[in-house]
Design a protein around this motif. Structure first.
Motif, PDB file in Angstrom:
ATOM      1  N   ASP A 122      72.684   4.180 -77.523  1.00 45.86           N
ATOM      2  CA  ASP A 122      72.253   5.171 -78.481  1.00 45.86           C
ATOM      3  C   ASP A 122      72.000   4.594 -79.768  1.00 45.86           C
ATOM      4  OD1 ASP A 122      72.118   8.078 -79.729  1.00 45.86           O
ATOM      5  OD2 ASP A 122      74.201   8.085 -79.625  1.00 45.86           O
ATOM      6  N   THR A 123      70.330   5.417 -80.250  1.00 47.66           N
ATOM      7  CA  THR A 123      69.622   4.650 -81.421  1.00 47.66           C
ATOM      8  C   THR A 123      69.386   6.363 -81.960  1.00 47.66           C
ATOM      9  OG1 THR A 123      67.636   4.926 -80.430  1.00 47.66           O
ATOM     10  CG2 THR A 123      68.349   2.927 -80.476  1.00 47.66           C
ATOM     11  N   GLY A 124      70.159   7.306 -81.150  1.00 48.17           N
ATOM     12  CA  GLY A 124      69.504   8.597 -81.533  1.00 48.17           C
ATOM     13  C   GLY A 124      67.671   9.125 -81.003  1.00 48.17           C
ATOM     14  N   GLU A 125      66.909   8.262 -80.030  1.00 50.78           N
ATOM     15  CA  GLU A 125      66.503   8.189 -79.530  1.00 50.78           C
ATOM     16  C   GLU A 125      66.209   9.320 -78.182  1.00 50.78           C
ATOM     17  OE1 GLU A 125      64.288   8.311 -77.150  1.00 50.78           O
ATOM     18  OE2 GLU A 125      62.030   8.991 -77.967  1.00 50.78           O
ATOM     19  N   GLN A 126      66.280   9.705 -77.962  1.00 52.04           N
ATOM     20  CA  GLN A 126      66.639  10.297 -76.632  1.00 52.04           C
ATOM     21  C   GLN A 126      65.709  10.298 -75.696  1.00 52.04           C
ATOM     22  OE1 GLN A 126      70.716  11.878 -76.111  1.00 52.04           O
ATOM     23  NE2 GLN A 126      70.210  10.759 -77.603  1.00 52.04           N
ATOM     24  N   GLY A 127      64.926   9.819 -75.452  1.00 48.87           N
ATOM     25  CA  GLY A 127      63.706   9.739 -74.792  1.00 48.87           C
ATOM     26  C   GLY A 127      64.616   8.777 -73.082  1.00 48.87           C
ATOM     27  N   SER A 128      65.488   8.167 -73.080  1.00 47.16           N
ATOM     28  CA  SER A 128      65.979   7.569 -71.945  1.00 47.16           C
ATOM     29  C   SER A 128      66.736   7.693 -71.601  1.00 47.16           C
ATOM     30  CB  SER A 128      66.158   5.635 -72.819  1.00 47.16           C
ATOM     31  OG  SER A 128      66.808   4.923 -71.560  1.00 47.16           O
ATOM     32  N   ALA A 129      67.143   8.746 -72.356  1.00 48.90           N
ATOM     33  CA  ALA A 129      68.712   9.706 -71.315  1.00 48.90           C
ATOM     34  C   ALA A 129      67.740  11.052 -70.505  1.00 48.90           C
ATOM     35  CB  ALA A 129      69.847   9.774 -72.357  1.00 48.90           C
ATOM     36  N   ALA A 130      67.116  11.193 -71.483  1.00 49.32           N
ATOM     37  CA  ALA A 130      66.981  11.964 -70.790  1.00 49.32           C
ATOM     38  C   ALA A 130      65.514  12.231 -69.827  1.00 49.32           C
ATOM     39  CB  ALA A 130      64.984  13.512 -71.597  1.00 49.32           C
ATOM     40  N   LEU A 131      65.069  11.076 -69.637  1.00 52.13           N
ATOM     41  CA  LEU A 131      64.628   9.886 -67.872  1.00 52.13           C
ATOM     42  C   LEU A 131      65.375  10.550 -67.415  1.00 52.13           C
ATOM     43  CD1 LEU A 131      62.061   8.972 -66.870  1.00 52.13           C
ATOM     44  CD2 LEU A 131      62.897   7.030 -67.124  1.00 52.13           C
ATOM     45  N   HIS A 132      66.694   9.333 -67.871  1.00 52.41           N
ATOM     46  CA  HIS A 132      67.519   9.488 -66.092  1.00 52.41           C
ATOM     47  C   HIS A 132      68.413  10.702 -66.437  1.00 52.41           C
ATOM     48  CE1 HIS A 132      67.402   5.470 -67.699  1.00 52.41           C
ATOM     49  NE2 HIS A 132      68.110   5.262 -66.747  1.00 52.41           N
TER      50      HIS A 132
END
Length: 165
Positions: A122-132
């Protein structure tokens, strides 16, 4: 772009992609990039287990890769995997992650995998979480401050996808 199984010839590019993230980010908690022999072993191990290791090939270059490895080493976890997806610097935001994950999941199901776990720094960047999330992964928990890298404490978010339907 072609998504295909990784080969030994791809491993130098795979290693270079991973080394970039080891050196510049907290998306992996490795602090030293593994040697080429690590990647040879990883490819061999996944092949022996029947688990996918894929690359996104763009005009003959490895633009990203994804694989599924056993979630934990104990035998009872043999039907659960952790997915890993890394894109070459400058290749993000072009749909490569979506293409890789879209190929990885059905290959996991074919290999007898029941559960796929994503461990996302969790880096504050939500790209990976949104992809999943877009593939149906659901939040499964948060581990607070479990990693220390580049001078800061980092949480991990766990997400899970049930492949049994």
């Amino acid at each position: 772009m072609t998504i295909r199984p990784a080969t030994a010839a791809d491993l130098a590019e795979v290693a270079a992609i991973y080394a970039h993230y080891v050196a510049t980010s907290v998306i992996t908690f490795d602090e030293v990039a593994p040697e080429a022999t690590f990647w040879e072993g990883r490819l061999r191990e996944l092949d022996e287990r029947g688990l996918p290791f894929l690359v996104a090939d763009v005009e003959g270059e490895v633009a990203g890769y994804a694989y599924a490895s056993q979630w934990r080493p104990k035998p009872a976890y043999r039907h659960s995997v952790e997915d890993s997806i890394y894109l070459a610097p400058g290749r993000t935001g072009r749909g490569l992650g979506r293409a890789l994950l879209g190929e990885l999941l059905p290959r996991c199901a074919k290999a007898g995998v029941r559960q796929v776990v994503a461990v996302i720094a969790d880096t504050g960047e939500q790209g990976s979480a949104a992809l999943h999330r877009s593939f149906g992964f659901e939040p499964a928990g948060r581990l607070k401050g479990v990693g220390f890298k580049l001078g800061r404490w980092v949480d991990t978010e766990l997400m899970q996808l049930d492949l049994t339907g």
